[in-house]
Design an enzyme around this catalytic site. Structure first.
Site, short mmCIF file in Angstrom:
data_model
loop_
_atom_site.label_atom_id
_atom_site.label_comp_id
_atom_site.label_asym_id
_atom_site.label_seq_id
_atom_site.Cartn_x
_atom_site.Cartn_y
_atom_site.Cartn_z
N GLY A 1 0.79 -1.22 0.00
CA GLY A 1 0.00 0.00 0.00
C GLY A 1 0.82 1.27 0.00
O GLY A 1 0.26 2.37 -0.10
N SER B 1 3.95 -11.27 -3.57
CA SER B 1 2.71 -11.15 -4.34
C SER B 1 2.88 -10.21 -5.51
O SER B 1 3.79 -9.37 -5.54
CB SER B 1 1.59 -10.64 -3.43
OG SER B 1 1.92 -9.35 -2.93
N ARG B 2 1.99 -10.37 -6.46
CA ARG B 2 1.85 -9.37 -7.51
C ARG B 2 0.86 -8.32 -7.02
O ARG B 2 0.24 -8.47 -5.98
CB ARG B 2 1.37 -10.02 -8.81
CG ARG B 2 2.38 -11.02 -9.40
CD ARG B 2 1.98 -11.44 -10.79
NE ARG B 2 2.87 -12.44 -11.35
CZ ARG B 2 4.02 -12.17 -11.96
NH1 ARG B 2 4.41 -10.91 -12.05
NH2 ARG B 2 4.76 -13.13 -12.46
N ALA B 3 0.71 -7.24 -7.78
CA ALA B 3 -0.13 -6.13 -7.35
C ALA B 3 -1.58 -6.56 -7.21
O ALA B 3 -2.08 -7.37 -7.98
CB ALA B 3 -0.02 -4.99 -8.36
N ILE B 4 -2.23 -6.01 -6.20
CA ILE B 4 -3.67 -6.19 -6.03
C ILE B 4 -4.36 -4.83 -6.16
O ILE B 4 -5.19 -4.61 -7.04
CB ILE B 4 -3.99 -6.83 -4.66
CG1 ILE B 4 -3.31 -8.19 -4.54
CG2 ILE B 4 -5.51 -6.97 -4.49
CD1 ILE B 4 -3.50 -8.85 -3.19
N THR B 5 -3.98 -3.89 -5.29
CA THR B 5 -4.59 -2.55 -5.35
C THR B 5 -3.54 -1.48 -5.61
O THR B 5 -3.81 -0.30 -5.42
CB THR B 5 -5.33 -2.25 -4.04
OG1 THR B 5 -4.41 -2.38 -2.94
CG2 THR B 5 -6.48 -3.21 -3.84
N SER B 6 -2.34 -1.86 -6.04
CA SER B 6 -1.29 -0.89 -6.33
C SER B 6 -0.70 -1.19 -7.71
O SER B 6 -0.95 -2.25 -8.27
CB SER B 6 -0.20 -0.96 -5.25
OG SER B 6 0.37 -2.25 -5.21
N THR C 1 5.84 -6.72 -5.11
CA THR C 1 7.26 -7.06 -5.08
C THR C 1 7.63 -8.02 -6.19
O THR C 1 8.69 -7.89 -6.82
CB THR C 1 7.63 -7.67 -3.71
OG1 THR C 1 7.36 -6.71 -2.68
CG2 THR C 1 9.10 -8.04 -3.65
N ASP D 1 -9.68 -5.48 -1.17
CA ASP D 1 -8.56 -5.99 -0.39
C ASP D 1 -8.95 -5.98 1.09
O ASP D 1 -8.46 -5.17 1.87
CB ASP D 1 -7.32 -5.13 -0.64
CG ASP D 1 -6.04 -5.79 -0.11
OD1 ASP D 1 -6.07 -7.00 0.16
OD2 ASP D 1 -5.03 -5.08 0.04
#
Length: 321
Positions: A177, A203-208, A212, A265
């Site tokens: 975030g 993880s890959r992006a969810i809300t951004s 990483t 999320d």
């Protein structure tokens, strides 16, 4: 039973099995198939059927009226050669969908409910619409701490788990975030240089814009098979890999594929997502980085304290220190 010729359609549908049927196919009218129906596809050799969401095609340049098309993912899963005869039936709705309805109504689910839901999701019995219903139901009704534990356990149980045969396997995860927050890519080599084992799944992006794993992929491959992960870890004592690799807690990847376009999320899903991946990756000790501030996911100290207690409660019962 009327059969169709199998055809591979070069479309990447990511985490969803999709089949294609021409609108003028006799089965389309006689059997009452409709777009977005789920169907079972059989090869006549006794293999388990593949379940897919049906799309309807009007162009014979894409496929003929006597063909059934499968997206790339569906074709790989089915494992039958192009041109082979297949049959299709209406798919039976997953039995666990009743538990999703109960959750939407605000009821509490037990461990068996979550295990059945996760099993059906991994088996592709859920469409993305049904997964969205589950995500929204758990986000809106909320999950009690026991439910978060049950969901985490079910996500681990329905995938692979790694065992590095060492008593100290460390990991660190930031809940994200914060733009530009890439401490993981600095911490992992430092920890490895001190000799500790650190199989870092990210993880890959969810809300951004980027997670990483997305950032690391600029420098190195992150979608790695299990054999490569073992080889890298034994040689370097650490790796940074996408958490969706090696079938670790695969339900999480299905959920993320739907929650990302919804920008959804929830805290309970986040806890289950992070801890299930870490347990499946064989971690024994975990540090959670939780940024707090007006522009972060966690806006207040009181919210941070609540999340900390939930992480500790679920982590303790999953064997994490």
């Amino acid at each position: 039973m009327t059969t169709l010729k199998l055809r591979k359609i070069a479309i990447d549908t990511y985490k969803e099995n999709v089949a294609y049927l021409h609108r003028d196919c006799p089965l389309y009218h006689s059997e009452g198939f409709q777009a977005l129906n789920k169907i079972e596809i059989w090869d006549g050799e006794g293999k388990p059927p593949v379940i897919a969401v049906l799309n309807i095609v009007d162009d014979e340049n894409i496929m003929a009226t006597d063909e059934l098309g499968l997206s790339e993912r569906s074709f790989r899963q089915f494992g039958v050669a192009e041109g082979e005869s297949v049959s299709i039936n209406h798919a039976t709705p997953p039995s666990s969908i009743r538990a999703v309805h109960r959750k939407i109504a605000g009821n509490r689910l037990n461990s068996g409910d979550f295990l059945n839901i996760c099993t059906d999701i991994v088996a592709n019995r859920y469409s993305k619409i049904e997964i969205a219903a589950f995500l929204v139901g758990t986000a809106e009704s909320g999950l009690e701490r026991e439910e978060i534990l049950h969901l985490t356990q079910a996500m681990v149980a329905t995938g692979e788990t790694l065992d590095w045969e060492e008593s100290l396997v460390v990991d660190k995860h930031c809940i994200g975030g914060i733009p530009g927050n890439r401490t993981t890519m600095l911490i992992v080599p430092i920890v490895a240089a001190h000799g500790m084992l650190m199989p870092k799944t990210s993880s890959r992006a969810i809300t951004s814009p980027a997670g990483t794993a997305d950032t690391m992929e600029i420098l190195a491959e992150v979608d790695l098979p299990l054999e490569r992960l073992h080889s890298i870890l034994r040689r370097e004592r650490a790796f940074i890999a996408w958490g969706g690799t090696a079938k670790l807690a695969p339900v999480d990847d299905f959920l993320i594929s739907v929650s990302r376009p919804l920008s959804l999320d929830s805290s309970s899903q986040m806890i289950a997502s992070i801890l299930s991946k870490k347990v499946a990756a064989g971690s024994t000790h975990l540090l959670i980085d939780m940024p707090v501030g007006p522009s972060a996911k966690v806006r207040s100290q009181s919210h941070a304290l609540k999340l900390r207690k939930l992480f500790e409660y679920v982590g303790d019962r999953m064997g994490l220190v």
